[in-house]
Write a protein that holds these residues in place. Structure first.
Motif, short mmCIF file in Angstrom:
data_model
loop_
_atom_site.label_atom_id
_atom_site.label_comp_id
_atom_site.label_asym_id
_atom_site.label_seq_id
_atom_site.Cartn_x
_atom_site.Cartn_y
_atom_site.Cartn_z
N ALA A 80 1.83 -0.43 1.11
CA ALA A 80 1.18 -0.26 2.40
C ALA A 80 2.25 0.21 3.37
O ALA A 80 3.26 -0.47 3.56
CB ALA A 80 0.56 -1.56 2.89
N VAL A 81 2.05 1.38 3.95
CA VAL A 81 3.06 1.97 4.83
C VAL A 81 2.62 1.80 6.29
O VAL A 81 1.57 2.31 6.70
CB VAL A 81 3.28 3.46 4.52
N HIS A 82 3.44 1.09 7.05
CA HIS A 82 3.21 0.91 8.48
C HIS A 82 4.05 1.97 9.20
O HIS A 82 5.27 1.92 9.15
CB HIS A 82 3.64 -0.50 8.91
N LEU A 141 0.12 7.55 -2.30
CA LEU A 141 0.91 6.33 -2.39
C LEU A 141 0.66 5.56 -3.68
O LEU A 141 1.43 4.65 -4.01
CB LEU A 141 0.62 5.43 -1.19
N THR A 142 -0.39 5.91 -4.43
CA THR A 142 -0.64 5.21 -5.69
C THR A 142 0.45 5.52 -6.71
O THR A 142 0.59 4.83 -7.71
CB THR A 142 -2.01 5.57 -6.28
N SER A 173 2.38 1.78 16.88
CA SER A 173 1.82 2.03 15.55
C SER A 173 0.97 3.30 15.56
O SER A 173 0.18 3.52 16.48
CB SER A 173 0.96 0.84 15.11
N VAL A 174 1.14 4.11 14.53
CA VAL A 174 0.30 5.29 14.36
C VAL A 174 -0.58 5.16 13.11
O VAL A 174 -1.25 6.09 12.72
CB VAL A 174 1.13 6.60 14.31
N GLY A 175 -0.54 3.97 12.49
CA GLY A 175 -1.43 3.73 11.37
C GLY A 175 -0.79 2.92 10.25
O GLY A 175 0.43 2.83 10.15
N ARG A 211 -3.33 6.69 0.31
CA ARG A 211 -3.01 8.04 0.78
C ARG A 211 -2.43 7.98 2.19
O ARG A 211 -2.93 7.24 3.03
CB ARG A 211 -4.27 8.91 0.79
N MET A 212 -1.38 8.75 2.41
CA MET A 212 -0.74 8.81 3.73
C MET A 212 -0.69 10.26 4.17
O MET A 212 -0.01 11.08 3.55
CB MET A 212 0.67 8.22 3.67
#
Length: 200
Positions: free
Chosen positions: A154-156, A189-190, A169-171, A176-177
């Motif tokens: 999970a990318v913050h 991202l998988t 934060s932008v998401g 998928r990023m």
């Protein structure tokens, strides 16, 4: 006659008054790999997990393939924030004009456009609190924090807000990023997870 054993001498470096400096990181002998300097203190990292290694590899190679010519993507390389702070992001995107000396050991913070940290058990507070504050103070425009959620990424993603000098934060991205900055990227991202998952 009994012999009193000598007290063992510590092999750890003893900090000078006021703490270590960014220059000391290059001069101190026998430091463990990936030692960082945070607030004048040396920070040693724990052994990497498989998730951490795969996430770092993923972002390093994916961003290298997507970055325009004016940028370079480097993994695990220290950046100079100030005299007492020289952290080592897991992946960093810098302006290509600062990558010129094969013997250099750090980049100036003002050359950094994106810092990525993959959170480990021993780095949670540094990656969520300490480092973002320091990266924002150094005016690094983008910061991505990668968390391990049951083996999946999970990318913050954060962007520096110029009026406040803080990240906003932008998401939060899973699977998928897709972003437009610091350059367009559409990442699956998988690809970070373990390839063969255990059967239930």
């Amino acid at each position: 006659m009994s012999v009193t054993p000598k007290a063992s001498q510590s092999s750890w470096p003893i900090p000078p008054e006021g703490g270590w400096t960014a220059d000391d990181l290059d001069r101190l002998p026998n430091l463990p790999p990936h030692t960082e300097l945070i607030d004048g203190s040396l920070v040693f990292v724990s052994p990497q997990t498989l998730f951490h290694a795969r996430a770092v590899d993923f972002f390093n190679w994916q961003l290298q393939s997507l970055a325009p010519e004016e940028f370079e993507v480097i993994r695990e390389f220290t950046i100079d924030i100030d005299r007492q702070n020289r952290p080592e992001p897991d992946v960093v995107v810098v302006r290509a004009d600062v990558v010129e000396d094969p013997y250099q050991t750090r980049f100036p913070a003002e050359s950094v456009v994106l810092a990525i940290e993959v959170v480990s058990e021993d780095s949670v507070s540094r990656d969520r609190e300490t480092k973002p504050m320091k990266y924002a103070r150094a005016k690094i425009p983008y910061y991505w924090r990668v968390e391990n959620e049951r083996g999946r990424a999970a990318v913050h993603a954060f962007e520096l807000e110029p009026t406040t000098g803080r990240y906003t934060s932008v998401g939060i991205f899973r699977e998928r990023m897709k972003v437009d900055a610091p350059f367009p990227a559409d990442l699956d991202l998988t690809g970070i997870r373990v390839r063969r998952e255990k059967s239930e």
